[in-house]
Motif scaffolding. Sequence first.
Motif, PDB file in Angstrom:
ATOM      1  N   MET A 197       3.898  75.533 -28.298  1.00  0.00           N
ATOM      2  CA  MET A 197       4.945  76.446 -28.760  1.00  0.00           C
ATOM      3  C   MET A 197       5.437  77.333 -27.624  1.00  0.00           C
ATOM      4  SD  MET A 197       6.405  76.357 -31.607  1.00  0.00           S
ATOM      5  CE  MET A 197       7.312  77.880 -31.749  1.00  0.00           C
ATOM      6  N   MET A 243      -2.257  78.791 -35.558  1.00  0.00           N
ATOM      7  CA  MET A 243      -1.177  78.004 -36.160  1.00  0.00           C
ATOM      8  C   MET A 243      -1.699  77.019 -37.189  1.00  0.00           C
ATOM      9  SD  MET A 243       1.244  77.421 -32.858  1.00  0.00           S
ATOM     10  CE  MET A 243       2.359  76.398 -33.805  1.00  0.00           C
ATOM     11  N   ASP A 282       1.546  69.303 -37.096  1.00  0.00           N
ATOM     12  CA  ASP A 282       2.298  68.071 -37.338  1.00  0.00           C
ATOM     13  C   ASP A 282       3.728  68.185 -36.835  1.00  0.00           C
ATOM     14  OD1 ASP A 282       0.040  67.144 -38.541  1.00  0.00           O
ATOM     15  OD2 ASP A 282       0.734  67.533 -40.596  1.00  0.00           O
ATOM     16  N   ASN A 283       4.264  69.386 -36.944  1.00  0.00           N
ATOM     17  CA  ASN A 283       5.665  69.586 -36.568  1.00  0.00           C
ATOM     18  C   ASN A 283       5.894  69.367 -35.078  1.00  0.00           C
ATOM     19  OD1 ASN A 283       8.299  70.211 -37.397  1.00  0.00           O
ATOM     20  ND2 ASN A 283       8.103  72.275 -36.562  1.00  0.00           N
ATOM     21  N   LEU A 284       4.850  69.585 -34.298  1.00  0.00           N
ATOM     22  CA  LEU A 284       5.009  69.474 -32.848  1.00  0.00           C
ATOM     23  C   LEU A 284       4.565  68.108 -32.324  1.00  0.00           C
ATOM     24  CD1 LEU A 284       3.701  73.018 -31.879  1.00  0.00           C
ATOM     25  CD2 LEU A 284       6.067  72.253 -32.065  1.00  0.00           C
ATOM     26  N   ALA A 285       4.414  67.150 -33.236  1.00  0.00           N
ATOM     27  CA  ALA A 285       3.912  65.829 -32.858  1.00  0.00           C
ATOM     28  C   ALA A 285       4.733  65.224 -31.721  1.00  0.00           C
ATOM     29  CB  ALA A 285       3.922  64.901 -34.072  1.00  0.00           C
ATOM     30  N   ARG A 337       7.037  84.782 -33.198  1.00  0.00           N
ATOM     31  CA  ARG A 337       6.498  85.088 -31.869  1.00  0.00           C
ATOM     32  C   ARG A 337       7.331  86.160 -31.179  1.00  0.00           C
ATOM     33  NH1 ARG A 337       3.244  81.117 -29.320  1.00  0.00           N
ATOM     34  NH2 ARG A 337       2.244  79.899 -30.940  1.00  0.00           N
ATOM     35  N   HIS A 365       2.253  73.288 -38.768  1.00  0.00           N
ATOM     36  CA  HIS A 365       2.902  73.441 -37.474  1.00  0.00           C
ATOM     37  C   HIS A 365       2.394  72.408 -36.480  1.00  0.00           C
ATOM     38  CE1 HIS A 365       4.127  77.501 -38.924  1.00  0.00           C
ATOM     39  NE2 HIS A 365       5.190  77.181 -38.219  1.00  0.00           N
ATOM     40  N   ASP A 371      -1.794  73.901 -29.903  1.00  0.00           N
ATOM     41  CA  ASP A 371      -0.480  74.030 -30.539  1.00  0.00           C
ATOM     42  C   ASP A 371       0.224  75.287 -30.075  1.00  0.00           C
ATOM     43  OD1 ASP A 371      -0.753  71.704 -31.964  1.00  0.00           O
ATOM     44  OD2 ASP A 371      -1.778  72.714 -33.630  1.00  0.00           O
ATOM     45  N   ASP A 372      -0.560  76.338 -29.945  1.00  0.00           N
ATOM     46  CA  ASP A 372      -0.002  77.598 -29.488  1.00  0.00           C
ATOM     47  C   ASP A 372       0.638  77.442 -28.111  1.00  0.00           C
ATOM     48  OD1 ASP A 372       0.329  80.478 -29.157  1.00  0.00           O
ATOM     49  OD2 ASP A 372      -1.312  80.266 -27.719  1.00  0.00           O
ATOM     50  N   ARG A 430      -1.616  82.643 -30.837  1.00  0.00           N
ATOM     51  CA  ARG A 430      -1.399  82.783 -32.270  1.00  0.00           C
ATOM     52  C   ARG A 430      -2.095  81.638 -32.972  1.00  0.00           C
ATOM     53  NH1 ARG A 430       2.776  85.161 -35.375  1.00  0.00           N
ATOM     54  NH2 ARG A 430       3.130  83.223 -36.477  1.00  0.00           N
ATOM     55  N   SER A 434      11.408  66.326 -29.908  1.00  0.00           N
ATOM     56  CA  SER A 434      10.238  67.179 -29.732  1.00  0.00           C
ATOM     57  C   SER A 434       9.723  67.780 -31.025  1.00  0.00           C
ATOM     58  CB  SER A 434      10.574  68.320 -28.758  1.00  0.00           C
ATOM     59  OG  SER A 434      11.176  67.813 -27.588  1.00  0.00           O
ATOM     60  N   VAL A 435      10.613  68.081 -31.919  1.00  0.00           N
ATOM     61  CA  VAL A 435      10.245  68.839 -33.107  1.00  0.00           C
ATOM     62  C   VAL A 435      10.693  68.092 -34.358  1.00  0.00           C
ATOM     63  CG1 VAL A 435      10.856  70.906 -34.398  1.00  0.00           C
ATOM     64  CG2 VAL A 435      10.233  71.091 -31.993  1.00  0.00           C
ATOM     65  N   VAL A 436       9.827  68.061 -35.362  1.00  0.00           N
ATOM     66  CA  VAL A 436      10.171  67.352 -36.594  1.00  0.00           C
ATOM     67  C   VAL A 436      11.089  68.213 -37.451  1.00  0.00           C
ATOM     68  CG1 VAL A 436       9.288  66.212 -38.650  1.00  0.00           C
ATOM     69  CG2 VAL A 436       7.969  66.143 -36.510  1.00  0.00           C
ATOM     70  N   ASP A 437      10.576  69.349 -37.846  1.00  0.00           N
ATOM     71  CA  ASP A 437      11.305  70.238 -38.744  1.00  0.00           C
ATOM     72  C   ASP A 437      11.776  71.464 -37.967  1.00  0.00           C
ATOM     73  OD1 ASP A 437      12.281  71.875 -40.671  1.00  0.00           O
ATOM     74  OD2 ASP A 437      10.485  71.898 -41.918  1.00  0.00           O
ATOM     75  N   LEU A 463      10.974  74.934 -39.470  1.00  0.00           N
ATOM     76  CA  LEU A 463       9.620  75.422 -39.220  1.00  0.00           C
ATOM     77  C   LEU A 463       9.500  75.964 -37.795  1.00  0.00           C
ATOM     78  CD1 LEU A 463       7.335  75.258 -41.301  1.00  0.00           C
ATOM     79  CD2 LEU A 463       6.431  73.307 -40.044  1.00  0.00           C
ATOM     80  N   PHE A 464      10.049  75.190 -36.871  1.00  0.00           N
ATOM     81  CA  PHE A 464       9.982  75.582 -35.461  1.00  0.00           C
ATOM     82  C   PHE A 464      10.656  76.927 -35.238  1.00  0.00           C
ATOM     83  CE2 PHE A 464      12.205  75.567 -31.311  1.00  0.00           C
ATOM     84  CZ  PHE A 464      11.097  75.618 -30.480  1.00  0.00           C
TER      85      PHE A 464
END
Lengths: 242, 242
Positions: free
Chosen positions: A195, A158, A164-167, B233, A162, A191-192, A156, B219-222, B225-226
């Motif tokens: 996820m 992204m 940044d969210n997975l930092a 998905r 997203h 990133d995909d 997918r 692991s995840v910020v927001d 969003l996650f």
Amino acid sequence: MSTARERARAELTTDILRTARAQLGQVGPASLSLRAVARDLGMVSSAVYRYVASRDELLTALIVQCYDELGATVEEADAALPRLEVRRRWRTACGRIRSWAAEHPHEYALLYGSPVPGYQAPQATIGPATRPAGVLIRIVVDAQLGEPATRIATGRTMTAEHHDNLAGARAFIAEDHRQLTGTAPPCELADDMVMRILSSWTTVFGAVSFELFGHLVGSVVDTDLFFGELVERLADDLDLPG
Amino acid sequence: MSTARERARAELTTDILRTARAQLGQVGPASLSLRAVARDLGMVSSAVYRYVASRDELLTALIVQCYDELGATVEEADAALPRLEVRRRWRTACGRIRSWAAEHPHEYALLYGSPVPGYQAPQATIGPATRPAGVLIRIVVDAQLGEPATRIATGRTMTAEHHDNLAGARAFIAEDHRQLTGTAPPCELADDMVMRILSSWTTVFGAVSFELFGHLVGSVVDTDLFFGELVERLADDLDLPG
DNA sequence: CTGGATGGAGAGCACCGCTCTCGTTTTCTC
DNA sequence: GAGAAAACGAGAGCGGTGCTCTCCATCCAG
């Protein structure tokens, strides 16, 4: 050098932990009793407080111990397999998590069930907590390093949001790789893919919890079979060849 | 007709349940205290035992109440949406489950967390327990009925062994359809699709639990969003158009 | 109107986490 | 080596829990 008192203290502390661990094998975290631990050790309850600040501290010690135990079990099983047979490794790791949970239901509940009433997980637990998931991540990373072929096709797209969210997750994967190989990772995971890993770990945890907490009773006959099929599907989704 | 006593009894029973429910909103299932409920109602603890056999029975009553509450919330949200917009319905239902969990963490822990110590879920709870998942199932079924086009292409082939294993789930889906439409379902869902539904529900539950129990912090910020991406998905995997 | 069912109040039992005090023992310091 | 100080075990105690039992007042049905 260590005094007799220091040695006795260390020994008694581990005795307390061992006794508590044994008790946890039978009664579940919420009914773990500090007084019962004291009784088992032939001392009075107030004496235990010389070694353990509170019941919560004891629980915390048990949590890190159990995380380490589970982590070690999964890591050991994974290490025994050829590094390139990623799908077999994935099957084994997932199966090992599940079987550990089945063999130690109360310990699993302590780690992944609802937190006990007033309990707040302290910093000390987050390190060991990453070990079980770490194995799963490493398997997928190995697979990605192995064959960088059809990676983009199924993914997918992204957004940067997203990304940044997975930092946090990305940093953990990179740090894990650095810790293991001594070198910086050759490239970042897409990133995909991050996820997909997170999603898979979530599913594995969900399936084990569902089974252990009895939420699968009406729907599935043989949970063994169900879990196996689920793991295979996750392996497909993660592009694990085999 | 009902005597004054019968009315008083019914009223007090619901009062006890309501008070316990309020207490559950603040303290978590394991520390829910029958004595505290009695105090709130201005009576002595032994008097409560005239209405409630045990603490476990009270907990059971709360469980079915909470299942119904969650189920009703999700059903209501789903009913407000056009039946054919399956992807939007999927998003909404998953989001509603998550937001209910966030608003009622202790209730969620009671339903989906580790079972309380000696507690064994009685038969009475399994009916209401299926309501939340039932909504998710119905959405996917509607999508399958809508367009029976590219169903076989992406599916995993599954053995007869697996077919038998999913008998419970299939029966539930069929019975649900019968209950809702009054007619027998036009055809059975493919085993592959049943697996996908079960897997998705497992993932949703896993994600909500992970978030609520604090396993996603590093692991995840927001998490918002996650979760949104995860749900999308799952919708893809379930062939939900949109 | 009376006897039996019903329900509230209280005391009590065994358990829990945790605190405090009080001697004893070990260790450290001079 | 003697004395101060720290560590420790035991016990009593506080407030809390689930649950039981007894006692007495109330209500309802015959």
